[in-house]
Structures are given as structure tokens and as C-alpha cells.
Scaffold this motif. Structure first.
Motif, PDB file in Angstrom:
ATOM      1  N   ILE A 347       0.825  -1.385   0.272  1.00 15.03           N
ATOM      2  CA  ILE A 347      -0.106   0.123   0.084  1.00 15.03           C
ATOM      3  C   ILE A 347       0.870   1.297   0.012  1.00 15.03           C
ATOM      4  CG2 ILE A 347      -0.042  -0.012   2.482  1.00 15.03           C
ATOM      5  CD1 ILE A 347      -3.263   1.367   2.584  1.00 15.03           C
ATOM      6  N   GLY A 348       0.864   2.407  -0.654  1.00 17.00           N
ATOM      7  CA  GLY A 348       0.793   3.475  -1.187  1.00 17.00           C
ATOM      8  C   GLY A 348       0.007   4.739  -1.224  1.00 17.00           C
ATOM      9  N   SER A 349       0.901   5.731  -0.967  1.00 20.29           N
ATOM     10  CA  SER A 349       0.006   6.935  -1.489  1.00 20.29           C
ATOM     11  C   SER A 349       0.609   7.656  -2.361  1.00 20.29           C
ATOM     12  CB  SER A 349       0.290   8.017   0.385  1.00 20.29           C
ATOM     13  OG  SER A 349      -0.442   7.371   1.088  1.00 20.29           O
ATOM     14  N   ARG A 350       0.024   8.452  -2.920  1.00 19.68           N
ATOM     15  CA  ARG A 350       0.131   9.502  -4.765  1.00 19.68           C
ATOM     16  C   ARG A 350       0.377  10.823  -3.713  1.00 19.68           C
ATOM     17  NH1 ARG A 350      -4.077   5.792  -6.596  1.00 19.68           N
ATOM     18  NH2 ARG A 350      -2.575   3.803  -7.783  1.00 19.68           N
ATOM     19  N   PRO A 351       1.323  11.263  -3.592  1.00 23.76           N
ATOM     20  CA  PRO A 351       1.102  13.055  -3.684  1.00 23.76           C
ATOM     21  C   PRO A 351       0.295  14.089  -4.183  1.00 23.76           C
ATOM     22  CG  PRO A 351       3.651  12.815  -3.883  1.00 23.76           C
ATOM     23  CD  PRO A 351       2.614  11.547  -4.764  1.00 23.76           C
ATOM     24  N   CYS A 352      -1.102  14.564  -3.876  1.00 27.37           N
ATOM     25  CA  CYS A 352      -1.423  14.751  -4.443  1.00 27.37           C
ATOM     26  C   CYS A 352      -1.443  16.539  -4.477  1.00 27.37           C
ATOM     27  CB  CYS A 352      -2.719  14.403  -5.416  1.00 27.37           C
ATOM     28  SG  CYS A 352      -2.986  12.607  -5.358  1.00 27.37           S
ATOM     29  N   VAL A 353      -1.948  17.707  -5.639  1.00 28.96           N
ATOM     30  CA  VAL A 353      -2.313  18.834  -4.858  1.00 28.96           C
ATOM     31  C   VAL A 353      -3.966  19.168  -5.740  1.00 28.96           C
ATOM     32  CG1 VAL A 353      -1.582  21.523  -5.118  1.00 28.96           C
ATOM     33  CG2 VAL A 353       0.393  19.323  -5.254  1.00 28.96           C
ATOM     34  N   ALA A 354      -4.894  19.844  -4.811  1.00 27.79           N
ATOM     35  CA  ALA A 354      -5.248  20.041  -5.345  1.00 27.79           C
ATOM     36  C   ALA A 354      -6.067  20.769  -7.158  1.00 27.79           C
ATOM     37  CB  ALA A 354      -6.848  21.290  -4.699  1.00 27.79           C
ATOM     38  N   ASP A 355      -5.043  21.328  -7.413  1.00 25.62           N
ATOM     39  CA  ASP A 355      -4.609  21.616  -8.969  1.00 25.62           C
ATOM     40  C   ASP A 355      -4.169  20.945 -10.199  1.00 25.62           C
ATOM     41  OD1 ASP A 355      -1.981  22.664  -7.675  1.00 25.62           O
ATOM     42  OD2 ASP A 355      -2.695  24.661  -8.551  1.00 25.62           O
ATOM     43  N   MET A 356      -4.396  19.847  -9.497  1.00 25.65           N
ATOM     44  CA  MET A 356      -3.122  19.270  -9.795  1.00 25.65           C
ATOM     45  C   MET A 356      -1.794  19.483 -11.281  1.00 25.65           C
ATOM     46  SD  MET A 356      -6.876  18.124 -11.972  1.00 25.65           S
ATOM     47  CE  MET A 356      -7.388  19.505 -12.041  1.00 25.65           C
ATOM     48  N   LEU A 357      -1.089  20.358 -10.657  1.00 23.09           N
ATOM     49  CA  LEU A 357       0.077  20.485 -11.165  1.00 23.09           C
ATOM     50  C   LEU A 357       1.076  20.366  -9.131  1.00 23.09           C
ATOM     51  CD1 LEU A 357      -0.326  23.370 -13.570  1.00 23.09           C
ATOM     52  CD2 LEU A 357       0.190  21.463 -13.817  1.00 23.09           C
ATOM     53  N   PRO A 358       2.097  19.986 -10.108  1.00 22.64           N
ATOM     54  CA  PRO A 358       3.755  19.663  -8.599  1.00 22.64           C
ATOM     55  C   PRO A 358       3.841  21.102  -8.152  1.00 22.64           C
ATOM     56  CG  PRO A 358       4.443  19.105 -10.898  1.00 22.64           C
ATOM     57  CD  PRO A 358       3.180  19.290 -11.295  1.00 22.64           C
ATOM     58  N   ILE A 359       4.260  21.323  -7.178  1.00 18.22           N
ATOM     59  CA  ILE A 359       4.292  22.720  -6.379  1.00 18.22           C
ATOM     60  C   ILE A 359       5.969  23.051  -6.730  1.00 18.22           C
ATOM     61  CG2 ILE A 359       5.076  23.737  -4.587  1.00 18.22           C
ATOM     62  CD1 ILE A 359       2.550  22.752  -3.550  1.00 18.22           C
ATOM     63  N   ILE A 360       7.181  23.579  -7.399  1.00 21.76           N
ATOM     64  CA  ILE A 360       8.022  23.454  -7.652  1.00 21.76           C
ATOM     65  C   ILE A 360       8.676  25.061  -7.802  1.00 21.76           C
ATOM     66  CG2 ILE A 360      10.175  22.860  -8.907  1.00 21.76           C
ATOM     67  CD1 ILE A 360       7.888  21.254 -10.830  1.00 21.76           C
ATOM     68  N   GLY A 361       9.148  25.417  -6.743  1.00 20.07           N
ATOM     69  CA  GLY A 361      10.183  26.816  -6.532  1.00 20.07           C
ATOM     70  C   GLY A 361      10.503  27.056  -5.216  1.00 20.07           C
ATOM     71  N   GLU A 362      10.795  28.516  -5.061  1.00 20.38           N
ATOM     72  CA  GLU A 362      11.890  28.311  -3.582  1.00 20.38           C
ATOM     73  C   GLU A 362      10.462  28.760  -3.200  1.00 20.38           C
ATOM     74  OE1 GLU A 362      15.451  30.817  -1.896  1.00 20.38           O
ATOM     75  OE2 GLU A 362      14.595  31.623  -3.931  1.00 20.38           O
ATOM     76  N   ALA A 363      10.973  28.160  -1.322  1.00 18.69           N
ATOM     77  CA  ALA A 363       9.682  29.085   0.264  1.00 18.69           C
ATOM     78  C   ALA A 363       9.436  30.521  -0.549  1.00 18.69           C
ATOM     79  CB  ALA A 363       9.905  28.490   0.810  1.00 18.69           C
ATOM     80  N   PRO A 364       7.906  30.363  -0.271  1.00 19.55           N
ATOM     81  CA  PRO A 364       8.140  32.567   0.001  1.00 19.55           C
ATOM     82  C   PRO A 364       8.611  32.704   1.049  1.00 19.55           C
ATOM     83  CG  PRO A 364       6.104  31.101  -1.300  1.00 19.55           C
ATOM     84  CD  PRO A 364       6.821  30.013  -0.733  1.00 19.55           C
ATOM     85  N   ALA A 365       8.809  31.768   2.297  1.00 18.57           N
ATOM     86  CA  ALA A 365       9.032  33.013   3.570  1.00 18.57           C
ATOM     87  C   ALA A 365      10.621  32.328   4.083  1.00 18.57           C
ATOM     88  CB  ALA A 365       7.938  33.178   4.535  1.00 18.57           C
ATOM     89  N   HIS A 366      11.151  31.860   3.323  1.00 23.28           N
ATOM     90  CA  HIS A 366      12.481  30.427   3.444  1.00 23.28           C
ATOM     91  C   HIS A 366      13.981  30.825   2.532  1.00 23.28           C
ATOM     92  CE1 HIS A 366       9.609  28.996   6.753  1.00 23.28           C
ATOM     93  NE2 HIS A 366      10.454  29.012   7.115  1.00 23.28           N
ATOM     94  N   THR A 367      14.635  31.609   2.388  1.00 23.38           N
ATOM     95  CA  THR A 367      15.627  31.487   1.061  1.00 23.38           C
ATOM     96  C   THR A 367      16.593  30.107   1.670  1.00 23.38           C
ATOM     97  OG1 THR A 367      15.865  33.799   2.007  1.00 23.38           O
ATOM     98  CG2 THR A 367      17.452  33.382   1.314  1.00 23.38           C
ATOM     99  N   GLY A 368      16.671  30.352   0.959  1.00 25.87           N
ATOM    100  CA  GLY A 368      17.348  28.378   0.108  1.00 25.87           C
ATOM    101  C   GLY A 368      16.775  27.650   0.244  1.00 25.87           C
ATOM    102  N   LEU A 369      15.017  27.941   1.208  1.00 24.71           N
ATOM    103  CA  LEU A 369      14.474  25.679   0.699  1.00 24.71           C
ATOM    104  C   LEU A 369      13.449  26.245  -0.354  1.00 24.71           C
ATOM    105  CD1 LEU A 369      14.022  23.876   2.523  1.00 24.71           C
ATOM    106  CD2 LEU A 369      11.544  25.109   3.461  1.00 24.71           C
ATOM    107  N   TRP A 370      13.575  25.200  -1.101  1.00 19.95           N
ATOM    108  CA  TRP A 370      13.394  24.506  -2.141  1.00 19.95           C
ATOM    109  C   TRP A 370      11.984  23.703  -2.186  1.00 19.95           C
ATOM    110  CZ3 TRP A 370      14.258  27.311  -6.842  1.00 19.95           C
ATOM    111  CH2 TRP A 370      15.207  28.185  -6.627  1.00 19.95           C
TER     112      TRP A 370
END
Length: 420
Positions: A347-370
Motif C-alpha cells: 500500500i502506498g500514497s500518491r502526493p496530490c495537489v488540488a490543482d493537479m500541478l506539482p509545486i516547484i520553487g523556492e519557499a516564499p518565507a524561507h531563503t534557500g529552501l526549495w
């Protein structure tokens, strides 16, 4: 510390990110609680799906919605006890699946999928993993005339709009192409371009071995110990604290544990899935997925892998064997399979976002965190393509794909929610 990075998560997405960073001169440490490829990436269908140019939408058809609500089909299931917890995300998922919004989302999704084979090819060649990969495509089966008509219309659309090759097979042609099938089907669509992998976890391990051969390190550690330093990030591992200038959260279905603790409230949820291997001495010319019934038949190293559709439940809820029992029954209708190889299904889990697109980019409130997660059904397919995109952005290069559709800032944040 120079150009250095921690990558948290040893699945296809994390390993691909680590390798792409290494190619750009980064000193990279890959951190996971297990060996690479032993979690979500192990249990998928093993298909690298170039034809999957549109994400899985939540149904808007009233008949299908009623079937899901009444749990009449095998392709979708849900746990009553978890429904209240997951319902808000499912409502967002349904809303984003409306025709206008879905068209925009699909455009961003296809921009990634079109590079899936070429980016895997680079890593397959460099890692010497060609023995794990076949190029025979896969066959989409249909039990009903309605499903077949809808499927063929979609296939023609894909060919016309995206240049995705396919062949439509009537019942007789399918029977000749796959004589092992013992149940007549209404028809099928053969997709020749995708790759199939006989051991998905082993392919991730080969990519990890490539990363290690290039000087990378793989260590066991707890991602939840990630902490912000004055000039970077640190995490506790079996080798002691490990620090780097930048950090990537590529934790798949576990990403919400860490991002939530840091103050981010992304619309994340999971679709759970099950598989089991069965003894089988027959032959298929290509893997098969019966889309009407929500069951996949996939020849693999351990036997015939039979998988289920999606289960809406909380990630750590107890397993429900309803779909796996149904998938085994359906598989036996179609192929003469033997006994199960494992005592208990995976058994496993697929990681989903409600708008069906992955989240890729730098964290808005943390420098150097992606952030690099939320690939839903296609993390195995997209890992090398989105790993390249993430690495390019981290290194300050011009990204080869427009990153705007995947940016974390497409979601609103209350700055007061972030811990001081």
C-alpha cells in the motif's frame, strides 16, 4: 559551504533532483529514512507515460459521481471515516477539474510530460539501466462501448493536439494482438511511446548509484529535524548533523508534515493505491490497464503486478483491501494467473495537489529552501524532467520550461502563520 544542497526524499523525484544538482557542480547529500526507491516509487505501475498529457481530473459526469458516491466501481474508493478530513481538498479538486480551469492546468502539465522520455533517457544511459526498461508501450483496455467511445475520442484529440501516437484496436484485433487475454474486451487503445520498467524501485536505485558514483552521498535521516541556520540548512542523520547552503523538500506524500510545521498550508491530499504480485507464466506484448475497472496488469521482475485505482483516505489510515480484492478478481477474469507472491499487498500514497500541478520553487518565507513535490500519479514519469527544472532554478540558470504554473506562490499564505 559554497554550492551545496540537502535533498530530502529518496524517491524518483528526490534522486533525480540530487543528480541534476550534482551535474551543476553542487555538493549534494540525499537524505531518506530508507534506501532510495523503497517508498512510493517502488509501488507504482512502472510506466514512464509520455502519452499522459492531461492530469487525472475529478469526474463531473453525474452518473460517474453517483457511482463513486455509492462505491459501485473498483476504480475509485473512499473511507467513510476519513471523508470529513479529505472532503475540503476533494471539493477544490473537483472545482479545478471544471472545463475552463482544467484546460489551463493541462497546458502546464503537458509542458512537463513532453520532456519525460528525453530526460529519463539521459539518466538511463548514464546509469546503464537499459536492462530494466522496455519500449513496447502499453495497452488501454475497455469493457464498455461508452468507455471505448470516450477513450477513442480522447486518443484522437491527443494525436491531433499533442502529436501523441496511438492505435485504436477493435475487439478482434486486440484478441489477435494479445492471445493471453481470456476475456473478450470491447476494444483498446495501444500507446506505443511510453516505457515500462520491470522493477521501478531498482531503476531509482540505479539513478541513486549514478549519483553516488559522481561523488554524492546518501544518508539515513529524519527530514522533520530540518532546521534553518544563519547561512543554510541542517538535518540530523545517522552520520550526525549534515548542513548545506540550500535544501530541497522532495518528500512526496510526507511533504505536508514538514511544510505544515513550517507554516505552509498547501492544498495537499493523497490518493492511496495497492498492488500485489502473482505467479504467471504467460506473455503480454505490452502492459495493460483496464481503465473501466481500475486495474492494471504489469509483467515485472517479481511476477505479474496487479494494481488498483485510487482510494481517497488519510495517508496513515489502516488499509482497506476492498479494491485489491476486486482487482485480483478482475485480473483472473482476464488472465490465467496463479497464486499471490506476497502474503500481504503493498500500500502506498500518491502526493496530490488540488490543482493537479506539482509545486516547484523556492519557499516564499524561507531563503534557500526549495519545494519539489505534488506529482500525483506521475512522479515516476516526471522526476527527471522536474528535477532538471528545480536544479536549474536553484543554480540561477534560465529554466528550460516556464516555471510559473508550478510556483509555490500560486497559493496564498498568511504570514502570521509562520513560526518566528
Amino acid at each position: 559551504m559554497g554550492r551545496s544542497a540537502l535533498v530530502l526524499g529518496g524517491g524518483m523525484v528526490g534522486v533525480s533532483t540530487a543528480w541534476h544538482l550534482q551535474q551543476r557542480g553542487y555538493d549534494v547529500v540525499l537524505v531518506d529514512r530508507r534506501e532510495p526507491g523503497q517508498e512510493t516509487s517502488y509501488g507504482n505501475a512502472g510506466l514512464i507515460q509520455r502519452e499522459a498529457v492531461e492530469p487525472y481530473a475529478f469526474p463531473h459526469d453525474l452518473l460517474k459521481l453517483a457511482q463513486v458516491a455509492l462505491r459501485r466501481g473498483n476504480d475509485v474508493n473512499y473511507r467513510f471515516s476519513d471523508l470529513l478530513a479529505v472532503a475540503p481538498r476533494l471539493v477544490e479538486y473537483w472545482w479545478n477539474s471544471g472545463p475552463k480551469r482544467y484546460g489551463t492546468i493541462s497546458h502546464g502539465f503537458e509542458a512537463l510530460i513532453r520532456h519525460s522520455l528525453s530526460e529519463h533517457d539521459r539518466m538511463i544511459s548514464a546509469s546503464g539501466a537499459g536492462d530494466l526498461v522496455s519500449h513496447e508501450g502499453w495497452t488501454q483496455l475497455f469493457r464498455t462501448e461508452k468507455g471505448f467511445d470516450e477513450g477513442t475520442a480522447r486518443a484522437r484529440h491527443f494525436a491531433r493536439e499533442f502529436g501523441v501516437e496511438n492505435r485504436i484496436l477493435d475487439s478482434a484485433t486486440l484478441s489477435r494482438a494479445e492471445p493471453a487475454l481470456i476475456r473478450p474486451m470491447t476494444g483498446a487503445i495501444y500507446w506505443p511511446s511510453p516505457y515500462s520498467v520491470k522493477d521501478p524501485g531498482a531503476l531509482v536505485q540505479r539513478y541513486a548509484d549514478l549519483f553516488i558514483a559522481g561523488g554524492g552521498r546518501v544518508v539515513h535521516g529524519d527530514a522533520k529535524t530540518l532546521a534553518n541556520l544563519a547561512h543554510g540548512w541542517t538535518v540530523e542523520t545517522s552520520d550526525g548533523p549534515v548542513s548545506a547552503e540550500q535544501a530541497v523538500i522532495a518528500l512526496g506524500p510526507w511533504a505536508s508534515d514538514l511544510t505544515g510545521a513550517m507554516g505552509y498550508r498547501f492544498p495537499l491530499f493523497v490518493k492511496r493505491g495497492y498492488h500485489r504480485h502473482f505467479k504467471w507464466d504467460g506473455h503480454l506484448n505490452a502492459p495493460m490497464i483496464d481503465t473501466d475497472a481500475g486495474v492494471a496488469l504489469l509483467p515485472m521482475e517479481r511476477g505479474l503486478r496487479v494494481t488498483t485505482g485510487a482510494e481517497f483516505a488519510q495517508r496513515d489510515a489502516p488499509p482497506s483491501w476492498k479494491q485489491m480484492i476486486g482487482s485480483e478478481h478482475l485480473a483472473r477474469e482476464m488472465l490465467d494467473i496463479g497464486e499471490a507472491v506476497e502474503a500481504t499487498p503493498w500500500i502506498g500514497s500518491r502526493p496530490c495537489v488540488a490543482d493537479m500541478l506539482p509545486i516547484i520553487g523556492e519557499a516564499p518565507a524561507h531563503t534557500g529552501l526549495w519545494f519539489h513535490f505534488g506529482h500525483a500519479h506521475q512522479g515516476f514519469t516526471l522526476g527527471p524532467a522536474t528535477g532538471r527544472l528545480c536544479a536549474e532554478m536553484m543554480a540561477g540558470e534560465a529554466p528550460y520550461i516556464d516555471p510559473m504554473p508550478y510556483r509555490p506562490t500560486r497559493f496564498r499564505f498568511d504570514r502570521r502563520a509562520f513560526p518566528v
